[in-house]
Design a protein around this motif. Structure first.
Motif, PDB file in Angstrom:
ATOM      1  N   GLN A  73       0.831  -1.202   0.000  1.00  0.00           N
ATOM      2  CA  GLN A  73       0.000   0.000   0.000  1.00  0.00           C
ATOM      3  C   GLN A  73       0.867   1.255   0.000  1.00  0.00           C
ATOM      4  O   GLN A  73       0.565   2.225  -0.691  1.00  0.00           O
ATOM      5  CB  GLN A  73      -0.944  -0.002   1.216  1.00  0.00           C
ATOM      6  N   ASN A  74       1.968   1.226   0.750  1.00  0.00           N
ATOM      7  CA  ASN A  74       2.898   2.363   0.749  1.00  0.00           C
ATOM      8  C   ASN A  74       3.490   2.598  -0.640  1.00  0.00           C
ATOM      9  O   ASN A  74       3.623   3.741  -1.087  1.00  0.00           O
ATOM     10  CB  ASN A  74       4.019   2.161   1.765  1.00  0.00           C
ATOM     11  N   ILE A  75       3.845   1.512  -1.314  1.00  0.00           N
ATOM     12  CA  ILE A  75       4.402   1.623  -2.671  1.00  0.00           C
ATOM     13  C   ILE A  75       3.354   2.231  -3.605  1.00  0.00           C
ATOM     14  O   ILE A  75       3.649   3.130  -4.388  1.00  0.00           O
ATOM     15  CB  ILE A  75       4.879   0.246  -3.189  1.00  0.00           C
ATOM     16  N   ILE A  76       2.141   1.724  -3.503  1.00  0.00           N
ATOM     17  CA  ILE A  76       1.066   2.222  -4.369  1.00  0.00           C
ATOM     18  C   ILE A  76       0.800   3.700  -4.092  1.00  0.00           C
ATOM     19  O   ILE A  76       0.615   4.492  -5.031  1.00  0.00           O
ATOM     20  CB  ILE A  76      -0.209   1.368  -4.192  1.00  0.00           C
ATOM     21  N   GLU A 138      11.047  -4.118  -0.808  1.00  0.00           N
ATOM     22  CA  GLU A 138      11.937  -3.027  -0.378  1.00  0.00           C
ATOM     23  C   GLU A 138      12.615  -2.367  -1.575  1.00  0.00           C
ATOM     24  O   GLU A 138      12.739  -1.140  -1.627  1.00  0.00           O
ATOM     25  CB  GLU A 138      12.982  -3.544   0.610  1.00  0.00           C
ATOM     26  N   ASN A 139      13.071  -3.166  -2.532  1.00  0.00           N
ATOM     27  CA  ASN A 139      13.701  -2.612  -3.744  1.00  0.00           C
ATOM     28  C   ASN A 139      12.717  -1.733  -4.529  1.00  0.00           C
ATOM     29  O   ASN A 139      13.073  -0.635  -4.969  1.00  0.00           O
ATOM     30  CB  ASN A 139      14.241  -3.722  -4.640  1.00  0.00           C
ATOM     31  N   GLU A 140      11.499  -2.231  -4.696  1.00  0.00           N
ATOM     32  CA  GLU A 140      10.498  -1.453  -5.434  1.00  0.00           C
ATOM     33  C   GLU A 140      10.143  -0.179  -4.668  1.00  0.00           C
ATOM     34  O   GLU A 140       9.983   0.884  -5.274  1.00  0.00           O
ATOM     35  CB  GLU A 140       9.238  -2.289  -5.698  1.00  0.00           C
ATOM     36  N   TYR A 141      10.033  -0.275  -3.363  1.00  0.00           N
ATOM     37  CA  TYR A 141       9.733   0.909  -2.552  1.00  0.00           C
ATOM     38  C   TYR A 141      10.830   1.960  -2.714  1.00  0.00           C
ATOM     39  O   TYR A 141      10.548   3.146  -2.896  1.00  0.00           O
ATOM     40  CB  TYR A 141       9.572   0.510  -1.083  1.00  0.00           C
TER      41      TYR A 141
END
Length: 160
Positions: A73-76, A138-141
């Motif tokens: 959700q944070n990434i989105i 984590e990488n995507e974030y």
């Protein structure tokens, strides 16, 4: 002499207690029944313990997925913010005839991140180990956070 022996035997006999071996078949049967019931209860307790242990493992696994859903959700949210910032930059660029080719890299990173997260959600979430999934998230974030920061800086520069 007979009376002396008789008196002696009575005196010795009164101080000795002879006990006869008594076998209570009913008590032995009841004890065997209790032992059998106790063994069955222990087996049932072991089954219950194993069931609770399995339930706890499943709970921990689901709890881990829920935490990772929070990270998703944070990434989105960061992706939405980055897209919003890109739209604002584009609007300012149209109004002021500013070159926006520099935001293409950030948009590509965000687009790639969206595809990766979507693929993870569609078919890979439960096929990966926890560490692989956490590392990927984590990488995507970090990618999205970096791209969003660059877009925010660009938007701030255009505002002045």
């Amino acid at each position: 002499m007979k009376s002396l022996i008789l008196a002696f035997s009575l005196m010795v006999g009164s101080y000795t207690f002879a006990q006869m071996a008594v076998v209570d078949a009913g008590a032995n049967h009841q004890m065997a029944k209790q032992i059998t019931q106790s063994a069955a209860q222990i087996k049932q307790l072991e089954k219950s313990y194993q069931l609770m242990k399995d339930a706890q493992d499943k709970y921990n696994k689901v709890n881990g997925y829920i935490q990772q859903m929070g990270q998703l959700q944070n990434i989105i949210n960061l992706q939405k913010q980055a897209i919003s910032n890109s739209n604002k930059i584009l609007q300012k660029a149209r109004a002021g005839k500013i070159d926006v080719s520099s935001i293409g890299t950030q948009l590509s990173q965000i687009s790639g991140s969206i595809k990766t997260v979507q693929a993870l959600l569609n078919n890979g979430m439960f096929k990966m180990s926890d560490s692989e999934r956490i590392t990927l998230l984590e990488n995507e974030y970090n990618k999205v956070k970096s791209a969003n920061a660059k877009l925010s800086v660009k938007l701030i520069k255009l505002s002045y």
